[in-house]
Design an enzyme around this catalytic site. Structure first.
Site: not given
Length: 108
Positions: A64-66, A93
């Protein structure tokens, strides 16, 4: 798995709660501290070694990233390190927080 697979936050949530995969969050420390999935491992250059010692290569990993872009590069990297099943979470996220606002923890 020769290529990582993109999955939705709903699929990630299901895999996480079934114990079918671990979740790593690759965002910067400040963003992670302000909010992250409670079960997420904060994966950084500094914590990569600890992660690889803790989780075998046959562990499925969800990244998971931005917003779901940076996670693709990290997912490819984890595959190259030897992990068998790696997933990039579409929407990152931001999508997780939108879909599961009650399932967000604060702090490092």
């Amino acid at each position: 798995m020769e290529q990582f697979e993109c999955i939705t936050v709903e699929e990630a949530y299901q895999k996480l709660h079934q114990g079918a995969a671990v979740l790593v969050d690759i965002r910067d420390p400040q963003s992670y501290a302000m909010g992250h999935a409670p079960q997420a491992f904060h994966l950084t250059n500094d914590t990569l070694g600890a992660f690889m010692r803790e989780y075998d290569f046959d562990t499925a990993v969800m990244v998971m990233c931005y917003h779901g872009n940076s996670s693709k590069g990290a997912a490819q990297y984890l595959l190259q390190q030897g992990y068998d099943a790696v997933y990039s979470i579409d929407g990152g996220f931001e999508a997780w927080h939108r879909h599961f606002p009650a399932d967000v923890a604060n702090g490092a």
